[in-house]
Design a protein around this motif. Sequence first.
Motif, PDB file in Angstrom:
ATOM      1  N   VAL A  22       0.683  -1.179  -0.255  1.00  0.00           N
ATOM      2  CA  VAL A  22      -0.005   0.101   0.046  1.00  0.00           C
ATOM      3  C   VAL A  22       1.015   1.296  -0.073  1.00  0.00           C
ATOM      4  CG1 VAL A  22      -1.815   1.438   1.225  1.00  0.00           C
ATOM      5  CG2 VAL A  22      -1.606  -1.230   1.127  1.00  0.00           C
ATOM      6  N   LYS A  24       0.237   4.637  -0.108  1.00  0.00           N
ATOM      7  CA  LYS A  24      -0.240   6.000   0.299  1.00  0.00           C
ATOM      8  C   LYS A  24       0.965   6.657   1.010  1.00  0.00           C
ATOM      9  CE  LYS A  24      -3.212   4.951   4.097  1.00  0.00           C
ATOM     10  NZ  LYS A  24      -3.577   3.513   4.079  1.00  0.00           N
ATOM     11  N   ASN A  45      -4.655   4.230  -2.856  1.00  0.00           N
ATOM     12  CA  ASN A  45      -5.673   4.767  -2.544  1.00  0.00           C
ATOM     13  C   ASN A  45      -6.081   6.173  -3.290  1.00  0.00           C
ATOM     14  OD1 ASN A  45      -4.415   3.607   0.066  1.00  0.00           O
ATOM     15  ND2 ASN A  45      -6.390   3.924   0.920  1.00  0.00           N
ATOM     16  N   ILE A  66      -7.647   0.684  -4.049  1.00  0.00           N
ATOM     17  CA  ILE A  66      -8.105   0.500  -2.885  1.00  0.00           C
ATOM     18  C   ILE A  66      -8.777   1.386  -1.968  1.00  0.00           C
ATOM     19  CG2 ILE A  66      -6.591  -1.817  -2.423  1.00  0.00           C
ATOM     20  CD1 ILE A  66      -4.829   0.057  -0.260  1.00  0.00           C
ATOM     21  N   MET A 152     -13.572  -7.757  -0.238  1.00  0.00           N
ATOM     22  CA  MET A 152     -12.645  -7.240   0.441  1.00  0.00           C
ATOM     23  C   MET A 152     -13.193  -6.659   1.922  1.00  0.00           C
ATOM     24  SD  MET A 152     -11.804  -3.629   1.082  1.00  0.00           S
ATOM     25  CE  MET A 152     -10.371  -2.533   1.034  1.00  0.00           C
ATOM     26  N   MET A 154     -12.073  -4.029   5.404  1.00  0.00           N
ATOM     27  CA  MET A 154     -11.204  -3.108   6.137  1.00  0.00           C
ATOM     28  C   MET A 154     -11.071  -3.726   7.671  1.00  0.00           C
ATOM     29  SD  MET A 154      -9.139  -0.443   4.825  1.00  0.00           S
ATOM     30  CE  MET A 154      -9.152   0.816   6.085  1.00  0.00           C
ATOM     31  N   MET A 195      -4.050  -6.138   7.375  1.00  0.00           N
ATOM     32  CA  MET A 195      -3.268  -5.121   7.188  1.00  0.00           C
ATOM     33  C   MET A 195      -1.677  -5.145   7.980  1.00  0.00           C
ATOM     34  SD  MET A 195      -5.807  -2.026   6.671  1.00  0.00           S
ATOM     35  CE  MET A 195      -6.135  -1.487   8.165  1.00  0.00           C
ATOM     36  N   SER A 196      -1.059  -4.283   8.340  1.00  0.00           N
ATOM     37  CA  SER A 196      -0.010  -4.411   9.067  1.00  0.00           C
ATOM     38  C   SER A 196      -0.046  -5.179  10.248  1.00  0.00           C
ATOM     39  CB  SER A 196       0.931  -3.041   9.225  1.00  0.00           C
ATOM     40  OG  SER A 196       1.305  -2.551   7.992  1.00  0.00           O
ATOM     41  N   ARG A 211      -3.023  -6.595   2.362  1.00  0.00           N
ATOM     42  CA  ARG A 211      -2.735  -5.116   2.124  1.00  0.00           C
ATOM     43  C   ARG A 211      -2.095  -4.582   3.250  1.00  0.00           C
ATOM     44  NH1 ARG A 211      -8.272  -5.299   2.258  1.00  0.00           N
ATOM     45  NH2 ARG A 211      -7.934  -3.755   3.894  1.00  0.00           N
ATOM     46  N   ILE A 212      -0.655  -4.134   2.947  1.00  0.00           N
ATOM     47  CA  ILE A 212       0.227  -3.729   4.031  1.00  0.00           C
ATOM     48  C   ILE A 212       1.127  -2.589   3.567  1.00  0.00           C
ATOM     49  CG2 ILE A 212       2.350  -4.458   5.409  1.00  0.00           C
ATOM     50  CD1 ILE A 212       1.536  -7.303   5.230  1.00  0.00           C
ATOM     51  N   GLY A 213       1.034  -1.614   4.410  1.00  0.00           N
ATOM     52  CA  GLY A 213       1.717  -0.280   4.355  1.00  0.00           C
ATOM     53  C   GLY A 213       2.845  -0.090   5.234  1.00  0.00           C
ATOM     54  N   THR A 214       2.457   0.363   6.394  1.00  0.00           N
ATOM     55  CA  THR A 214       3.544   0.416   7.600  1.00  0.00           C
ATOM     56  C   THR A 214       4.399  -0.553   7.788  1.00  0.00           C
ATOM     57  OG1 THR A 214       1.334   1.485   8.510  1.00  0.00           O
ATOM     58  CG2 THR A 214       3.348   1.270  10.124  1.00  0.00           C
TER      59      THR A 214
HETATM   60  C1  LIG Z   1      -3.474   2.064   4.540  1.00  0.00           C
HETATM   61  C2  LIG Z   1      -4.405   0.974   4.206  1.00  0.00           C
HETATM   62  C3  LIG Z   1      -3.845  -0.235   4.360  1.00  0.00           C
HETATM   63  C4  LIG Z   1      -2.353  -0.463   5.086  1.00  0.00           C
HETATM   64  O1  LIG Z   1      -2.547  -0.160   6.362  1.00  0.00           O
HETATM   65  P1  LIG Z   1      -1.280  -0.509   7.324  1.00  0.00           P
HETATM   66  O2  LIG Z   1      -1.609  -0.458   8.505  1.00  0.00           O
HETATM   67  O3  LIG Z   1      -0.228   0.520   6.757  1.00  0.00           O
HETATM   68  O4  LIG Z   1      -0.458  -1.683   6.754  1.00  0.00           O
HETATM   69  C5  LIG Z   1      -4.484  -1.385   3.767  1.00  0.00           C
HETATM   70  N1  LIG Z   1      -5.818  -1.244   3.180  1.00  0.00           N
HETATM   71  C6  LIG Z   1      -6.228   0.104   2.796  1.00  0.00           C
HETATM   72  C7  LIG Z   1      -7.620   0.162   2.322  1.00  0.00           C
HETATM   73  C8  LIG Z   1      -5.652   1.022   3.399  1.00  0.00           C
HETATM   74  O5  LIG Z   1      -5.936   2.413   3.075  1.00  0.00           O
END
Ligand SMILES: *Cc1c(COP(=O)(O)O)cnc(C)c1O
Length: 219
Positions: A22, A24, A45, A66, A152, A154, A195-196, A211-214
């Motif tokens: 992810v 953003k 995003n 996403i 999907m 959240m 997620m993370s 879906r991973i960002g952090t």
């Molecule tokens: C930001 C986001 C993530 C990832 O979140 P982290 O906690 O940073 O891994 C996953 N899915 C969506 C829809 C997001 O907006």
Amino acid sequence: MVRDNVQKIIGELPQGVELVAVIKGRSTEDILSVIDAGIKTLGVNYVKDVKNLFSLLDRRVNWHYIGIVSLEKHDLLRRKYLEIFDMIETIDSVELAKELDNKCANIGKIMPILIEVNIAKEPQKSGVIPEELEGIVREISSLKYVKVTGLMTMGPLVDDPEKLRPYFREMKRLFDYINILRLPNIEMRYLSMGMSNSYKVAIEEGANIIRIGTKLFEE
Ligand SMILES: *Cc1c(COP(=O)(O)O)cnc(C)c1O
């Protein structure tokens, strides 16, 4: 380092689970690093985030949208973006699916979509509530230029990922339920959740897209 984060997570993933990075708020440099380290799909995003990145990366990666989609003059619905995205993970109404179907018909593209579910029925969240899912999927199944390929979610924001387990489990139950209906033009392949802080629990409960960002970009 970003590279080590990616390799560590990829190394732990069971076969068949796809890791979406992810992007953003991340720098182009970091995004390129995660790709070099083995990331094959980017989660976006905001459509503005793909403008320069796409000319740089083109089809080296898959592009998943996403973010929030709305009917009001949303850039995502412009030809250029519809051509870029390989999947839109966040469709949560028949109206939206119809509009997308119209726009995709114009460019002759069948768009894979996931239906976003508001699994904890949180008032402020987007996504369809579980009770409405079957009806919405049935209606969307008649559209020619969008194809439902899974679900999907959240999930609620909690500190302990174990608290998400019942929600993830309910998502898997819904996924299996829609699957056995064998609706025309519906192919339940992907369950995108985790997620993370929650991806391990999500995988245990049946996610095959996380879906991973952090955890990729920061730790
Ligand atoms: C930001 C986001 C993530 C990832 O979140 P982290 O906690 O940073 O891994 C996953 N899915 C969506 C829809 C997001 O907006």
